[in-house]
Write a protein that holds these residues in place. Structure first.
Motif, short mmCIF file in Angstrom:
data_model
loop_
_atom_site.label_atom_id
_atom_site.label_comp_id
_atom_site.label_asym_id
_atom_site.label_seq_id
_atom_site.Cartn_x
_atom_site.Cartn_y
_atom_site.Cartn_z
N PRO A 153 0.83 -1.20 0.05
CA PRO A 153 -0.25 -0.09 0.33
C PRO A 153 1.22 1.49 -0.27
O PRO A 153 1.77 1.16 0.41
N VAL A 154 -0.26 1.96 -0.92
CA VAL A 154 0.88 3.83 -0.31
C VAL A 154 0.40 4.34 0.71
O VAL A 154 -0.96 4.49 0.71
N VAL A 155 0.76 4.76 1.49
CA VAL A 155 0.63 5.74 2.92
C VAL A 155 1.00 6.93 3.06
O VAL A 155 2.54 7.10 3.10
N LEU A 156 -0.01 7.75 3.00
CA LEU A 156 -0.02 9.34 3.05
C LEU A 156 0.21 10.24 3.95
O LEU A 156 -0.77 9.74 4.94
N ALA A 157 0.35 11.11 4.90
CA ALA A 157 -0.71 11.65 5.66
C ALA A 157 -0.35 12.79 5.26
O ALA A 157 0.77 14.11 4.76
N SER A 158 -1.07 13.99 6.08
CA SER A 158 -2.05 15.75 5.97
C SER A 158 -1.53 15.27 7.70
O SER A 158 -3.65 15.32 7.85
N GLY A 159 -0.76 16.36 8.40
CA GLY A 159 -1.81 16.35 9.49
C GLY A 159 -1.86 15.24 10.01
O GLY A 159 -1.15 13.84 10.38
N ASN A 160 -3.09 15.13 11.17
CA ASN A 160 -3.51 13.93 11.32
C ASN A 160 -4.67 13.77 10.48
O ASN A 160 -5.67 12.02 11.78
N LEU A 161 -4.54 12.81 9.53
CA LEU A 161 -5.71 12.36 8.21
C LEU A 161 -4.35 11.70 7.58
O LEU A 161 -3.11 12.22 6.80
N GLY A 162 -4.59 10.30 7.85
CA GLY A 162 -3.78 9.28 6.60
C GLY A 162 -4.51 8.92 5.40
O GLY A 162 -5.77 9.18 6.05
N LEU A 163 -3.60 8.66 4.43
CA LEU A 163 -4.16 8.14 3.45
C LEU A 163 -3.90 6.49 2.97
O LEU A 163 -2.64 6.96 2.99
N VAL A 164 -4.24 5.59 2.81
CA VAL A 164 -3.91 4.32 2.18
C VAL A 164 -4.81 3.98 0.98
O VAL A 164 -5.42 3.65 1.30
N SER A 165 -3.69 3.66 -0.17
CA SER A 165 -4.58 3.18 -1.26
C SER A 165 -3.46 2.24 -1.76
O SER A 165 -2.40 2.26 -1.27
N PHE A 166 -4.18 1.16 -2.60
CA PHE A 166 -3.57 -0.32 -3.23
C PHE A 166 -3.38 0.21 -4.58
O PHE A 166 -4.62 -0.08 -5.22
N PRO A 167 -1.71 0.44 -4.89
CA PRO A 167 -1.65 1.02 -6.05
C PRO A 167 -2.26 -0.48 -7.15
O PRO A 167 -2.64 0.38 -8.57
N ASP A 168 -1.98 -1.03 -7.31
CA ASP A 168 -2.61 -2.45 -7.58
C ASP A 168 -3.74 -2.15 -8.12
O ASP A 168 -4.57 -3.68 -9.14
N VAL A 169 -4.56 -2.03 -7.90
CA VAL A 169 -6.50 -1.43 -7.59
C VAL A 169 -6.31 -0.75 -8.69
O VAL A 169 -6.77 0.41 -8.14
N PRO A 170 -7.07 -0.84 -9.53
CA PRO A 170 -7.86 0.70 -10.30
C PRO A 170 -8.43 1.09 -9.87
O PRO A 170 -8.99 2.46 -9.95
N HIS A 171 -9.85 0.36 -8.94
CA HIS A 171 -10.71 1.05 -8.72
C HIS A 171 -10.10 1.32 -6.84
O HIS A 171 -9.70 1.15 -6.04
N ARG A 172 -11.61 2.26 -6.41
CA ARG A 172 -11.07 2.21 -4.88
C ARG A 172 -12.17 0.97 -4.06
O ARG A 172 -12.81 1.31 -4.21
N MET A 173 -11.55 0.12 -4.06
CA MET A 173 -11.62 0.00 -3.15
C MET A 173 -12.89 -0.39 -1.74
O MET A 173 -13.10 0.25 -1.25
N SER A 174 -13.28 -1.95 -1.68
CA SER A 174 -14.03 -1.81 -0.91
C SER A 174 -14.17 -2.15 0.51
O SER A 174 -12.81 -2.97 0.68
N GLU A 175 -14.97 -2.38 1.47
CA GLU A 175 -14.27 -2.73 3.07
C GLU A 175 -15.05 -4.34 2.31
O GLU A 175 -13.56 -4.30 2.96
N GLU A 176 -15.29 -4.56 1.96
CA GLU A 176 -15.09 -6.37 1.70
C GLU A 176 -13.99 -6.88 1.00
O GLU A 176 -13.61 -7.84 1.05
N GLU A 177 -13.49 -6.00 -0.40
CA GLU A 177 -12.68 -6.34 -0.94
C GLU A 177 -11.46 -6.57 -0.38
O GLU A 177 -9.94 -7.26 0.15
N ILE A 178 -10.76 -5.11 0.59
CA ILE A 178 -9.72 -5.07 1.84
C ILE A 178 -10.19 -5.99 2.85
O ILE A 178 -8.97 -7.29 3.71
#
Length: 752
Positions: A516-541
């Motif tokens: 995963p790609v983990v980025l920080a913006s203050g106290n907000l964090g973002l986790v993305s999986f670059p090998d999945v072209p769409h926004r993953m769902s709770e079920e997929e994760i």
């Protein structure tokens, strides 16, 4: 008229002679102190000869500084701004050596390193002398300020007589921080505008002065940071800006608000979405901002700095300021002093073992000095030129407080000193407005606040990226890696140095791999999986990494998660199995309850963005003390929900209509944009005065009750023929100016 003109000419000549005389005496004193600086021949000269030599040398140095210096600065615009600041001393020393060579006596001599010292001292003394002589002379004051506008070399058409608007953004100053600073006497200018003078500074005539401004808090979006707020304020939309930095799967790019290429793209998207150029498209100026707002005049604007070609450089504002050698020397000296001040404050905090504390070494002292001195002085000087040129609207960002509060804390003594200096900058702008060719309404606002608290890494010994890797079953490094700070001042420094603002090659274009790609913006964090072209769902994760979501949601440093759900569209996850669909947050806010009203709406809006991350992570928040845990190395942070970071302020003149009806909350940067556009329309609308009623009202109003240049409560301008520049639109009267002698002296010194 003729007599007044000759009087002004005589006054100017007298001041020039006085400055020349003081410079001559300064040169004589330095020649007696410094061993490598001589004004006499080895055989000795008479006192008269030495005095004449000093007078000729001081005169030649003054003429060269006035004539040659602006040309040198224009030629050196290609040099990075920080390098130019360091070259100031050497250029001044070179001019002094040239002046000594031109001396008819041919006897004065100075070593190169000594010439640098002599030139710096003489420039500072000459500037201080001129300021002291002109401090109570309005004509001289206006003349000195006009130089900043005239040096742009452009002939501007006569401006409108309708009120202009100057918007000053105090980056990162929260509503409560501003109110506390006013109560503590740190910001007397703002206190006077609000009609609240601190007890220790109160006087009988000023304690009862009516307010000229109103203070209104407003609430940011989930992404409480300059990129989202300023894009919304200047361009009317911050749609699809989920954080300060985020990964876009369709392009494989990491967007960073303070990267010039990203700023250009974000501005392009905003213009395409709204269909208009921006808040400043009509005779506007943008100074020190991330985005241009559609302004025709820009200085130190990040989205403009990425362009190339004639007329696109945003660093021309440096010339308007550094073309005055006294300004250049004073700023360079202040830069050095601020660097030493930061080193001393950091050392004192370390010795006292203050907590929380982050590293303040490396290049940070230079970055802080740039933000609190160079950027502030250049931006304020650009605003001065805009006001004197009569521009319709100006928007300027001062990032000094935000940079210091990130590393020293939003309530620290270091940050309080910055607030005091920012108040002086506001006093200068107010003073300039008195001499502008049109009345001005001064609006002050902030784009976000800051929430205190130690870092996530300091409390738990690992970063958010380490926690995510552990939840994915990936190896975690033994030593937690520090997360780069995203302070806006770093972008300004890099743009000034003409270096790209990058986050590291591995983050700029991450490889499409399962990690995963983990980025920080203050106290907000973002986790993305670059090998999945769409926004993953709770079920997929959950199917791919069963332990990831429970690991994050149940960690004590995590407040809540936002993920897409195939069943509910979107859900908020919290500790102990909390799982609230977005549609049910109003009835059951769940983990969002501690984040206050509006949190649910902010989360739902971000969920609708196309580039929202697979997992949005907000740190925990303690409502008792307002603390959050930053995922970056900052003890004063912003970027997510929790505490004062989401509560900035809007300080507006009473002459403007109320921002929102009483009892209504002002929400979102886009709403601030609409309010400002409404005020610009009100200011540009000609007053409606009945033709027969106007003379009758004028006759009935006693002369003592009329204030030249003042506006009516409904936003109307004075009748035709009324002097416009006698009193600023902010409500400051001549009596106030007389009682503010000390402030006038300070602002005159800054404007010299």
């Amino acid at each position: 008229m003729g007599r007044g003109r000759w009087r002004r000419v005589a006054s100017q000549v007298g001041r020039s002679v006085a400055v020349w005389a003081v410079s001559t005496v300064t040169m004589l004193v330095l020649a007696g102190i410094l061993p490598d600086f001589q004004l006499q021949s080895p055989d000795g000269d008479s006192a008269t000869t030495i005095a004449v030599t000093a007078a000729l040398g001081a005169g030649a140095f003054g003429v060269l500084s006035a004539v040659v210096w602006p040309l040198l600065v224009r030629l050196l615009l290609l040099v990075p701004a920080l390098v130019l600041g360091l070259l100031v001393f050497f250029l001044n020393g070179s001019l002094l050596l040239l002046a000594l060579r031109l001396n008819p006596s041919g006897r004065p001599e100075a070593a190169p390193e000594t010439a640098v010292i002599v030139a710096a001292v003489m420039s500072a003394v000459a500037s201080a002398t001129g300021a002291a002589l002109a401090v109570r002379d309005d004509d001289a004051y206006r003349s000195r300020l006009h130089r900043l506008a005239l040096r742009r070399g452009r002939t501007l058409p006569p401006c409108s007589t309708t009120p202009g608007t100057a918007v000053v953004q105090l980056d990162g100053v929260g509503h409560d921080v501003l109110r506390d600073a006013v109560d503590q006497g740190l910001m007397p200018t703002v206190a006077r505008w609000l009609g609240t003078v601190p007890d220790r500074a109160a006087s009988p005539d000023r304690a009862t002065a009516p307010p000229t401004h109103r203070l209104t808090p407003w609430r940011t979006d989930w992404s409480s940071q300059t990129g989202a707020s300023q894009l919304g304020i200047l361009h009317g939309t911050n749609h699809d800006v989920p954080a300060f930095r985020w990964y876009e799967k369709d392009t494989g790019e990491v967007m960073v608000c303070n990267r010039p290429t990203s700023a250009v793209e974000l501005q392009r998207r905003a213009v395409a979405r709204t269909g208009h150029g921006g808040l400043l498209a009509d005779d506007g100026a943008s100074r020190g901002n991330l985005f241009s707002g559609g302004a025709g005049e820009s200085a130190l604007v990040l989205s403009v700095s990425a362009r190339r070609g004639p007329g696109t450089r945003s660093r021309a504002g440096y010339f308007a300021y550094f073309s005055d050698p006294a300004n250049a020397v004073r700023t360079a000296l202040s830069f050095i002093a601020e660097t030493g001040r930061e080193i001393g404050q950091s050392l004192r905090a370390r010795l006292r073992k203050q907590r929380p504390r982050v590293s303040r070494g490396g290049l940070y002292p230079l970055i802080r000095a740039f933000a609190t001195v160079v950027e502030r002085d250049v931006v304020v000087a650009a605003v001065v030129g805009d006001l004197l040129a009569g521009r319709s609207v100006v928007y300027a960002d001062l990032v000094a407080y935000d940079e210091v509060a990130h590393h020293s804390g939003p309530h620290s003594r270091d940050a309080a000193k910055v607030l005091r200096r920012l108040d002086r900058a506001l006093a200068l702008i107010e003073k300039v407005a008195e001499h502008a060719p049109r009345p001005y309404r001064i609006v002050v606002l902030s784009d976000h606040g800051q929430s205190p608290g130690e870092t996530f890494r300091a409390r738990y010994g690992l970063t958010l990226g380490d926690l995510v890797r552990a939840g994915c079953g990936l190896p975690v490094p033994r030593r937690a890696r520090r997360t780069r700070s995203g302070a806006e001042a770093r972008a300004a420094v890099r743009a000034a140095l003409r270096r790209p603002v990058e986050e590291g090659a591995e983050h700029h274009r991450p490889a499409r791999r399962p990690e995963p790609v983990v980025l920080a913006s203050g106290n907000l964090g973002l986790v993305s999986f670059p090998d999945v072209p769409h926004r993953m769902s709770e079920e997929e994760i959950a199917a791919r990494h069963p332990a990831l979501l429970p690991t994050l949601a149940n960690h004590p440093g995590i407040g809540f998660l936002l993920v897409r759900s195939e069943e509910h569209g979107g859900v908020v996850l919290g500790a102990r199995g909390a799982r609230i669909p977005l549609a049910d947050l109003d009835a059951d806010p769940g983990p969002l309850a501690v984040f206050g009203p509006g949190a649910a709406d902010a989360v739902r809006r971000t969920h609708s963005f196309p580039h929202t991350a697979d997992i949005m992570v907000n740190s925990s928040h303690d409502p008792a003390d307002g603390e959050v845990l930053a995922f970056e190395e900052q003890i004063g942070s912003h970027g997510g929900l929790g505490g004062a970071q989401s509560r900035p302020f809007l300080l507006s003149p009473l002459l403007c209509s109320p921002p929102v009806p009483e009892g209504t909350e002002l929400v979102g940067a886009e709403e601030i944009h609409r309010v400002l556009r409404r005020w610009l329309t009100e200011a540009a609308t000609p007053p409606r005065v009945p033709a027969q009623a106007a003379p009758e009202t004028e006759a009935e109003t006693p002369p003592a009750a009329r204030t030249p240049g003042a506006e009516a409560p409904g936003g109307e301008t004075p009748a035709e023929g009324t002097p416009q520049a006698a009193t600023p639109a902010t409500g400051t009267s001549e009596t106030d100016a007389e009682t503010d002698a000390e402030t006038d002296a300070e602002t005159e010194e800054r404007a010299a």
